[in-house]
Write an enzyme that holds these catalytic residues in place. Structure first.
Site, mmCIF file in Angstrom:
data_model
loop_
_atom_site.group_PDB
_atom_site.id
_atom_site.type_symbol
_atom_site.label_atom_id
_atom_site.label_comp_id
_atom_site.label_asym_id
_atom_site.label_seq_id
_atom_site.Cartn_x
_atom_site.Cartn_y
_atom_site.Cartn_z
ATOM 1 N N ASN A 80 7.853 -5.779 -0.894
ATOM 2 C CA ASN A 80 7.730 -4.873 -0.122
ATOM 3 C C ASN A 80 6.614 -4.539 0.386
ATOM 4 O O ASN A 80 5.687 -3.886 -0.298
ATOM 5 C CB ASN A 80 8.317 -3.242 -0.774
ATOM 6 C CG ASN A 80 8.405 -2.193 0.067
ATOM 7 O OD1 ASN A 80 7.861 -2.135 1.311
ATOM 8 N ND2 ASN A 80 8.953 -1.022 -0.281
ATOM 9 N N ARG A 105 5.210 12.165 -3.126
ATOM 10 C CA ARG A 105 4.994 12.744 -1.791
ATOM 11 C C ARG A 105 6.208 11.907 -1.146
ATOM 12 O O ARG A 105 6.767 11.076 -1.359
ATOM 13 C CB ARG A 105 3.786 12.159 -1.037
ATOM 14 C CG ARG A 105 2.532 12.497 -1.757
ATOM 15 C CD ARG A 105 1.914 13.743 -1.206
ATOM 16 N NE ARG A 105 0.582 14.038 -1.809
ATOM 17 C CZ ARG A 105 -0.816 13.454 -2.078
ATOM 18 N NH1 ARG A 105 -0.831 12.507 -1.404
ATOM 19 N NH2 ARG A 105 -1.489 13.900 -2.889
ATOM 20 N N ARG A 162 13.454 4.378 12.182
ATOM 21 C CA ARG A 162 12.426 5.124 12.212
ATOM 22 C C ARG A 162 11.490 4.636 13.566
ATOM 23 O O ARG A 162 12.121 4.226 14.481
ATOM 24 C CB ARG A 162 11.608 4.835 10.834
ATOM 25 C CG ARG A 162 12.260 5.208 9.682
ATOM 26 C CD ARG A 162 11.563 5.097 8.255
ATOM 27 N NE ARG A 162 10.142 5.923 8.151
ATOM 28 C CZ ARG A 162 9.257 5.596 7.447
ATOM 29 N NH1 ARG A 162 9.362 4.630 6.545
ATOM 30 N NH2 ARG A 162 8.333 6.405 7.299
ATOM 31 N N GLU A 197 12.359 -9.722 1.820
ATOM 32 C CA GLU A 197 11.787 -8.694 2.149
ATOM 33 C C GLU A 197 12.406 -7.565 1.845
ATOM 34 O O GLU A 197 13.614 -7.531 2.255
ATOM 35 C CB GLU A 197 11.454 -9.031 3.989
ATOM 36 C CG GLU A 197 10.874 -7.802 4.362
ATOM 37 C CD GLU A 197 10.705 -7.851 5.923
ATOM 38 O OE1 GLU A 197 11.010 -8.870 6.348
ATOM 39 O OE2 GLU A 197 10.367 -6.744 6.452
ATOM 40 N N ALA A 211 3.166 -1.062 4.824
ATOM 41 C CA ALA A 211 2.848 -0.933 6.187
ATOM 42 C C ALA A 211 2.106 -2.222 6.813
ATOM 43 O O ALA A 211 2.310 -2.620 7.780
ATOM 44 C CB ALA A 211 1.851 -0.054 6.402
ATOM 45 N N HIS A 270 12.733 -2.986 1.771
ATOM 46 C CA HIS A 270 12.168 -1.671 2.201
ATOM 47 C C HIS A 270 12.842 -0.745 1.689
ATOM 48 O O HIS A 270 14.229 -0.710 1.741
ATOM 49 C CB HIS A 270 11.952 -1.495 3.766
ATOM 50 C CG HIS A 270 11.203 -2.595 4.374
ATOM 51 N ND1 HIS A 270 9.810 -2.538 4.314
ATOM 52 C CD2 HIS A 270 11.459 -3.722 5.056
ATOM 53 C CE1 HIS A 270 9.315 -3.600 4.606
ATOM 54 N NE2 HIS A 270 10.353 -4.293 5.389
ATOM 55 N N PRO A 300 0.757 -1.281 0.049
ATOM 56 C CA PRO A 300 0.108 0.037 -0.079
ATOM 57 C C PRO A 300 0.808 1.366 0.214
ATOM 58 O O PRO A 300 1.739 1.441 0.590
ATOM 59 C CB PRO A 300 -0.795 -0.143 1.465
ATOM 60 C CG PRO A 300 -0.053 -1.121 2.283
ATOM 61 C CD PRO A 300 0.553 -1.907 1.065
ATOM 62 N N ASN A 301 0.398 2.185 -0.774
ATOM 63 C CA ASN A 301 0.973 3.574 -0.821
ATOM 64 C C ASN A 301 2.087 3.719 -1.711
ATOM 65 O O ASN A 301 2.490 4.732 -2.015
ATOM 66 C CB ASN A 301 0.801 4.403 0.349
ATOM 67 C CG ASN A 301 -0.295 4.541 1.319
ATOM 68 O OD1 ASN A 301 -1.301 5.009 0.564
ATOM 69 N ND2 ASN A 301 -0.437 3.892 2.273
ATOM 70 N N TYR A 336 11.486 8.417 0.977
ATOM 71 C CA TYR A 336 11.413 7.502 0.010
ATOM 72 C C TYR A 336 12.035 7.643 -1.259
ATOM 73 O O TYR A 336 12.072 7.004 -1.965
ATOM 74 C CB TYR A 336 9.872 7.097 -0.120
ATOM 75 C CG TYR A 336 9.221 6.638 1.083
ATOM 76 C CD1 TYR A 336 9.712 5.621 1.693
ATOM 77 C CD2 TYR A 336 8.030 7.352 1.686
ATOM 78 C CE1 TYR A 336 8.962 5.039 2.911
ATOM 79 C CE2 TYR A 336 7.371 6.770 2.809
ATOM 80 C CZ TYR A 336 7.778 5.671 3.622
ATOM 81 O OH TYR A 336 7.244 5.065 4.446
HETATM 82 O O1 CA2 Z 1 10.530 1.770 3.318
HETATM 83 C C1 CA2 Z 1 9.703 1.160 2.976
HETATM 84 O O2 CA2 Z 1 9.561 0.768 1.808
HETATM 85 C C2 CA2 Z 1 8.569 0.850 3.657
HETATM 86 O O3 CA2 Z 1 7.966 -0.517 3.239
HETATM 87 C C3 CA2 Z 1 7.440 1.753 2.996
HETATM 88 C C4 CA2 Z 1 5.824 1.674 3.818
HETATM 89 C C5 CA2 Z 1 6.211 1.857 5.292
HETATM 90 O O4 CA2 Z 1 4.999 1.704 5.992
HETATM 91 C C6 CA2 Z 1 7.100 0.749 5.684
HETATM 92 O O5 CA2 Z 1 7.149 0.971 7.121
HETATM 93 C C7 CA2 Z 1 8.435 1.001 5.059
HETATM 94 C C8 CA2 Z 1 5.121 2.917 3.361
HETATM 95 C C9 CA2 Z 1 5.080 3.233 1.883
HETATM 96 C C10 CA2 Z 1 4.297 4.429 1.595
HETATM 97 O O6 CA2 Z 1 5.065 4.983 0.566
HETATM 98 C C11 CA2 Z 1 4.837 6.475 0.243
HETATM 99 C C12 CA2 Z 1 5.434 6.811 -0.780
HETATM 100 C C13 CA2 Z 1 5.420 8.182 -0.775
HETATM 101 C C14 CA2 Z 1 4.576 8.902 -0.163
HETATM 102 C C15 CA2 Z 1 3.805 8.256 0.733
HETATM 103 C C16 CA2 Z 1 3.837 7.031 0.987
#
Ligand code: CA2
Length: 152
Positions: free
Chosen positions: A75, A19, A108, A99, A78, A101, A11-12, A24
């Site tokens: 990946n 964003r 974090r 896995e 969340a 990230h 997700p996201n 990221y």
């Molecule tokens: O660091 C990573 O790849 C995560 O898997 C990204 C997840 C986060 O919940 C994990 O703890 C670590 C969140 C992905 C959200 O991606 C976004 C990208 C741009 C703007 C907002 C969110």
């Protein structure tokens, strides 16, 4: 050509590059997909790169991987920190799992330090942004070829 590596994104991650670039990076998910496919091609492998915001869709794809993939790079976003369903699907898939990230989750918030995915994974890559996808493909190439160095 062997079966493709499934590269699954949760997700996201479709918001990448749009964003929160400080966390990221500036690359979009399409950019990451292109570099992942290029690295795989250079190693004689194919990738099937997907993203979904839905936990159930990710579970369905992991189930599909049992028949159609040589390994899974995941990946889970969340869902990494919440999903027993994804852990169960990974365990049932009986495929090598890496896995992944983008961010270093250990720098974090505390709730990101626990992963439900890790017990099913051969290894974990985090903190290298989009480059991590290339590193994961390299590691999966070694695993698929039976060249992996360490067993956890
Ligand atoms: O660091 C990573 O790849 C995560 O898997 C990204 C997840 C986060 O919940 C994990 O703890 C670590 C969140 C992905 C959200 O991606 C976004 C990208 C741009 C703007 C907002 C969110």
């Amino acid at each position: 050509m062997p079966k493709p590596i499934f590269v699954l994104n949760g997700p996201n991650l479709n918001l990448l590059g749009v964003r929160e670039p400080a966390i990221y990076g500036a690359e979009t998910l399409s950019d990451v997909r292109r570099r992942t496919e290029a690295r795989a091609k250079s190693l004689g492998l194919d990738v099937d790169f997907r993203q979904s915001n839905s936990e159930g869709q990710l579970v369905d794809w992991i189930q599909e991987a049992r028949e159609k993939a040589c390994g899974i790079i995941l990946n889970a976003g969340a869902y990494t920190h919440t999903s027993v369903a994804i852990l169960d699907a990974l365990t049932a898939a009986e495929k090598p799992v890496i896995e992944l990230h983008l961010s270093n989750v250990f720098r974090r918030e505390g709730f990101r330090h626990h992963s439900y995915v890790s017990p099913a994974a051969q290894g974990v890559i985090c903190g290298f942004g989009g480059k991590g996808y290339e590193l994961a493909v390299e590691a999966m190439a070694d695993i698929v070829a039976g060249r992996q160095a360490a067993k956890g």
